[in-house]
Design a protein around this motif. Structure first.
Motif, PDB file in Angstrom:
ATOM      1  N   VAL A   9       0.761  -0.940  -0.068  1.00 34.56           N
ATOM      2  CA  VAL A   9       0.049  -0.037   0.150  1.00 34.56           C
ATOM      3  C   VAL A   9       1.003   1.203  -0.250  1.00 34.56           C
ATOM      4  CG1 VAL A   9      -0.281   0.075   2.479  1.00 34.56           C
ATOM      5  CG2 VAL A   9      -1.886   1.008   1.128  1.00 34.56           C
ATOM      6  N   THR A  10       0.650   2.242  -0.761  1.00 32.19           N
ATOM      7  CA  THR A  10       1.398   3.379  -0.888  1.00 32.19           C
ATOM      8  C   THR A  10       1.337   4.165   0.383  1.00 32.19           C
ATOM      9  OG1 THR A  10      -0.073   4.739  -2.036  1.00 32.19           O
ATOM     10  CG2 THR A  10       1.219   3.471  -3.353  1.00 32.19           C
ATOM     11  N   PHE A  11       2.379   3.997   1.393  1.00 34.52           N
ATOM     12  CA  PHE A  11       2.086   4.610   2.507  1.00 34.52           C
ATOM     13  C   PHE A  11       3.520   5.340   2.842  1.00 34.52           C
ATOM     14  CE2 PHE A  11      -0.370   5.260   6.153  1.00 34.52           C
ATOM     15  CZ  PHE A  11       0.319   5.278   7.216  1.00 34.52           C
ATOM     16  N   GLY A  12       3.622   6.584   2.018  1.00 34.66           N
ATOM     17  CA  GLY A  12       4.959   7.100   2.260  1.00 34.66           C
ATOM     18  C   GLY A  12       4.547   8.282   3.253  1.00 34.66           C
ATOM     19  N   LEU A  13       5.358   8.477   4.423  1.00 37.72           N
ATOM     20  CA  LEU A  13       5.303   9.620   5.309  1.00 37.72           C
ATOM     21  C   LEU A  13       6.257  10.460   5.037  1.00 37.72           C
ATOM     22  CD1 LEU A  13       4.769   7.173   8.299  1.00 37.72           C
ATOM     23  CD2 LEU A  13       3.144   8.389   7.295  1.00 37.72           C
ATOM     24  N   MET A  39       9.761   5.505  -3.552  1.00 34.59           N
ATOM     25  CA  MET A  39       9.230   5.804  -4.743  1.00 34.59           C
ATOM     26  C   MET A  39      10.382   5.509  -5.937  1.00 34.59           C
ATOM     27  SD  MET A  39       7.209   9.314  -3.904  1.00 34.59           S
ATOM     28  CE  MET A  39       7.817   9.983  -5.437  1.00 34.59           C
ATOM     29  N   PHE A  75      10.402   1.946  -6.344  1.00 33.87           N
ATOM     30  CA  PHE A  75       9.246   1.466  -7.320  1.00 33.87           C
ATOM     31  C   PHE A  75       9.455   1.809  -8.634  1.00 33.87           C
ATOM     32  CE2 PHE A  75       7.917  -0.183  -3.714  1.00 33.87           C
ATOM     33  CZ  PHE A  75       6.740   0.533  -2.831  1.00 33.87           C
ATOM     34  N   VAL A 109       2.883  -4.506  -6.962  1.00 38.28           N
ATOM     35  CA  VAL A 109       2.405  -3.266  -7.759  1.00 38.28           C
ATOM     36  C   VAL A 109       2.020  -2.263  -6.685  1.00 38.28           C
ATOM     37  CG1 VAL A 109       0.666  -2.649  -9.097  1.00 38.28           C
ATOM     38  CG2 VAL A 109       1.487  -4.973  -9.376  1.00 38.28           C
ATOM     39  N   TRP A 123      -0.083  -0.173  -4.428  1.00 37.68           N
ATOM     40  CA  TRP A 123      -1.686   0.057  -4.726  1.00 37.68           C
ATOM     41  C   TRP A 123      -2.012   0.875  -3.488  1.00 37.68           C
ATOM     42  CZ3 TRP A 123      -3.575  -1.549  -8.998  1.00 37.68           C
ATOM     43  CH2 TRP A 123      -4.818  -1.713  -9.194  1.00 37.68           C
ATOM     44  N   ALA A 124      -2.879   2.000  -4.033  1.00 36.68           N
ATOM     45  CA  ALA A 124      -3.297   3.001  -3.056  1.00 36.68           C
ATOM     46  C   ALA A 124      -4.464   2.482  -2.055  1.00 36.68           C
ATOM     47  CB  ALA A 124      -3.836   4.042  -3.686  1.00 36.68           C
ATOM     48  N   PRO A 152      -5.793   0.241   0.916  1.00 36.68           N
ATOM     49  CA  PRO A 152      -5.294  -0.708   1.716  1.00 36.68           C
ATOM     50  C   PRO A 152      -6.089  -1.999   1.454  1.00 36.68           C
ATOM     51  CG  PRO A 152      -6.188   1.197   2.838  1.00 36.68           C
ATOM     52  CD  PRO A 152      -6.420   1.552   1.516  1.00 36.68           C
ATOM     53  N   ILE A 196      -5.290   2.523   8.785  1.00 39.80           N
ATOM     54  CA  ILE A 196      -4.663   1.860   7.396  1.00 39.80           C
ATOM     55  C   ILE A 196      -4.443   0.414   7.773  1.00 39.80           C
ATOM     56  CG2 ILE A 196      -3.567   2.146   5.210  1.00 39.80           C
ATOM     57  CD1 ILE A 196      -5.222   4.486   5.575  1.00 39.80           C
TER      58      ILE A 196
END
Lengths: 388, 223, 156
Positions: B87-91, B99, B102, B114, B116-117, B119, B142
């Motif tokens: 899950v795209t969870f960049g803080l 990134m 990826f 892949v 994926w936005a 969750p 999340i």
């Protein structure tokens, strides 16, 4: 509302906006700009109000700086604007040097300029990639520009890795000069890299400029008037895209920027497309500055202070200064109050993205939800700077 | 939008409920010891359901039944590890390196990952960046929304232990105070090579994942 | 609008203000003006209308322990390069200050941050609430009396 059987009722739909929906664009969303929460009030698809909630990345920079010495803090300073770490450290180090009246040798000044401009190119490449990805969709056409831009950015990060040892967060700037000198062969590698980037920027412009979809999403979206821009205090490409000809490198030159010749792009549109044009021209101008810097790089020491043997070695006498740097996002400033010891008394980061983000509640209402993403991308916030 | 029905009220106002965020549950918890005990229990979804258990018992009652379930396990684990969707969870800063991992040069899509936005459709959460006290309940929410089996990778020193900001008043000293973590990737930020190493270690862990109610121990070959 | 002109104008209008020119290289040419708290808003309006400082850079506060809090704001005149740093000392124990939001819209978030970090209440601010910390946070972190590693249960 009841409908009786055997009794026909005529139902009219009325979109007079009696119903408002509160939608949360939460701290985790795929727009890849970081932890930002926008509570949108919607009427249908149109945004009528934005409540921006920030602070999800508040890492106590200002309080921590009172516990860290002048030698320790620059590498932490790079974590404010982490996409452009060089310009983040620059402001802190310049403020300490201004109070302590510490001279910076010419070679160090040129190295600082070269590093800052390379960082500006890398940061704008990331902006371009993520903005186009936001507008195009990560699995759709948006990833095209993103992957190309990251490919270019990786070559610049390779240069930084051979210079400093780190790809993203450096401790390159030091009070008195820079920490490392350029290794042998770095200047040629740098020239080759920026030649390639110069040519590839032309390809990206060719992909985007006449693209009707791009123009539909960027033209006349998120117009910031000149008066609003100055009143709120936004800076950088946002200000120059709204018609104000102000660039710190030209108006208040620091670190030998007056030795370089470059133009400052200004556009009057005020919309996302104008800001895009400003940044694309800034690519080319940064490349010009780097070429001049490498050609004219003087010999000499890279720091006016001896190498550090202890963390408390640098003591700055009592005084205060506000040093500002033209970062890729605008004016990054450090207001430093020193009290004679090895640690500052008070340090305030004037984050470019904090002021830039403050303009969102003024310009977003009236746009559609999809435009929110495009506007946020063109404002280009980095939340390390916003929340510090 | 209001439906205007002649003869009835001129407008039917449908007011959606204003979403309120419930108070965080730690207000009911007496102290940290209770909180840590709460988190040491594994999520129940790791255990297989009663139906599946009776099915495997049935298979095991036949001669050679164990071979079938072991091969099935190996096959399922291979499928699971080859298609881990983060899950795209960049803080924070580590998100930029995530990134980059990826993206073009260090592509993780060749490993089947892949980003994926949503969750609800992902298997992995790469916590990249500092977890602050304001963000921690969102992170937990999340993580709770991700279906089992799920894994978490703590990327960077801020997520491992609070990092350079450990002494700050608003920083959680490590994401493992909020969610259970499977792989810790050190660095500030860890370069993409390190993150790829961590993700490959995670794939090794998943290969040993057994639906027996216990997470696999770390790969014994790594010492 | 040069620095000398600005200095003269300020001296005429606000006799009780102390004006100190600054010429350190990092800050560029600038003026630091200290005004009493009662004149805070009117001086900002004077800076915007008469001195032409329409660009609002930042606003923050400093905790001087026994001497009380001090609020600092910086405004710029982009056309002429005049950089004006305005300061006002709130006395010991005082944490109220007039707000600059009626004059500069950018002061909105900056003053919310000052309230969040120092507890300074700004009179005239339309929406004074915490911005960086959660709404139910107790304490104002940047005060010198607040320890940097104050624990917050349960994330001790």
């Amino acid at each position: 509302m009841t409908l009786d059987a055997g009794h026909t009722t005529r139902v009219e739909f009325d979109y007079s906006g009696g119903e408002r929906l509160t939608m949360n664009m939460g701290p985790q969303h795929p727009s890849a700009h970081g932890v930002f929460r926008a509570i949108l009030t919607l009427e249908g698809e149109t945004v009528v109000g934005v409540d921006a909630v920030i602070g999800y990345l508040h890492r106590c920079h200002e309080k921590l700086s009172e516990t860290l010495t002048y030698a320790q803090y620059p590498s932490i300073a790079s974590k404010t604007d982490y996409v452009a770490a060089m310009t983040s450290e620059f402001a802190y180090v310049m403020a300490a040097e201004a109070i302590g009246k510490i001279e910076v040798p010419k070679r160090a000044q040129y190295l600082r300029v070269i590093a800052a401009e390379l960082q500006r190119i890398a940061s704008h490449l990331l902006w371009l990639g993520t903005w186009c990805m936001d507008m195009g969709g990560a699995l759709g056409g948006g990833a095209t520009i993103f992957l190309y831009a990251i490919r270019e950015r990786e070559t610049i990060l390779d240069l930084f890795e051979s210079l400093v040892g780190a790809r993203l967060l450096y401790g390159f700037y030091q009070v008195g000069g820079t920490r490392y000198d350029i290794p042998a062969g770095w200047a040629d590698a740098c020239r080759k890299t920026i030649d390639v980037i110069d040519q590839r920027i032309g390809e990206y412009e060719g992909l985007l400029e006449d693209n009707p979809f791009f123009q539909a999403r960027a033209k006349d979206v998120g117009v910031i008037t000149r008066e609003l821009a100055e009143d709120v205090g936004i800076a950088g490409p946002l200000l120059r895209g709204s018609g104000v000809n102000f660039d710190l490198r030209r108006s208040a030159p620091y670190s030998s920027y007056e030795d370089f010749s470059f133009t400052v792009p200004v556009e009057t549109g005020g919309d996302c497309f104008a800001r895009y044009r400003v940044r694309m021209v800034e690519f080319r101008e940064s490349i010009k500055i780097i070429r001049q810097g490498l050609d004219k790089l003087p010999d000499g020491p890279i720091s006016s202070r001896p190498g550090l043997k202890s963390v408390a070695q640098i003591r700055i006498p009592k005084g205060e200064a506000y040093a500002r740097v033209e970062g890729p996002r605008g004016e990054v400033g450090c207001y430093l109050i020193a009290d004679g010891s090895a640690k500052p008394y008070r340090m305030k980061w004037r984050g470019a993205s904090f002021s830039n983000l403050a303009v969102l509640p003024h310009i977003i209402p009236g746009h559609k939800v999809a435009d929110v993403v495009a506007i946020m991308g063109s404002v280009d916030p980095v939340f390390g700077e916003v929340d510090r | 939008m209001g439906l205007r029905v002649p003869g009835a009220h001129p407008r039917v106002e449908i007011k959606p409920p204003v979403p309120t965020i419930p108070a965080p549950i730690w207000r009911n918890i007496k102290d940290l010891q209770e909180w840590e005990q709460l988190h040491q229990k594994r999520p129940e979804g790791d255990k297989h359901s009663a139906a599946f258990e009776s099915l495997t018992d049935g298979i095991h009652s036949f001669p050679g039944g164990f071979v079938v379930t072991t091969v099935a396990d190996a096959f399922l684990n291979w499928a699971r590890k080859s298609s881990v969707w983060p899950v795209t969870f960049g803080l924070a800063c580590c998100a930029i390196e995530m990134m980059a991992t990826f993206a073009s040069r260090f592509d993780v899509e060749r490993l089947g990952m892949v980003p994926w936005a949503s969750p609800r459709h992902s298997d992995l959460m790469v916590v990249s960046g500092t977890v602050t006290i304001k963000m921690a309940p969102m992170l937990e929410r999340i993580y709770d929304q991700m279906p089992d089996p799920k894994w978490a990778v703590s990327m960077g020193s801020c997520a491992n232990s609070g990092g350079p900001f450990r002494h700050g008043y608003h920083v959680v000293k490590g994401v493992d105070r909020v969610i259970p973590v499977d792989v810790y990737v050190p660095g500030c930020p860890p370069p993409p090579e390190s993150l790829l190493n961590g993700l490959l270690l995670l794939q090794d862990q998943i290969a040993h994942f057994r639906r027996t109610g216990r997470r696999a121990a770390p790969n014994p070959k790594v010492d | 609008m040069t620095h000398e002109q600005a200095k003269t104008l300020i001296g005429e209008r606000f006799g009780s203000a102390e004006v100190a020119p600054v010429s350190a290289e990092a800050t560029g040419k600038g003026l630091v003006v200290t005004v009493p708290a009662a004149d805070w808003q009117s001086f900002a309006r004077f800076a915007k209308d008469t001195l032409g400082c329409r660009f609002f850079s930042f606003s923050t506060a400093v905790d001087w322990k026994e001497q009380g809090l001090e609020v600092v704001a910086k405004v710029d005149n982009l056309d002429s390069g005049l950089a004006l740093m305005m300061k006002t000392k709130l006395g010991p124990g005082v944490s109220e200050c007039p707000s600059l939001v009626p004059v500069y819209r950018g002061a909105d978030w900056m003053e919310r941050e000052c309230y969040d970090m120092f507890g300074i209440r700004f009179d005239g601010h339309p929406d004074l609430r915490r911005i960086l910390l959660a709404d139910d946070w107790v304490g104002h972190p940047l005060l010198k009396s607040y320890a940097v590693d104050t624990p917050h249960p349960p994330y001790r």
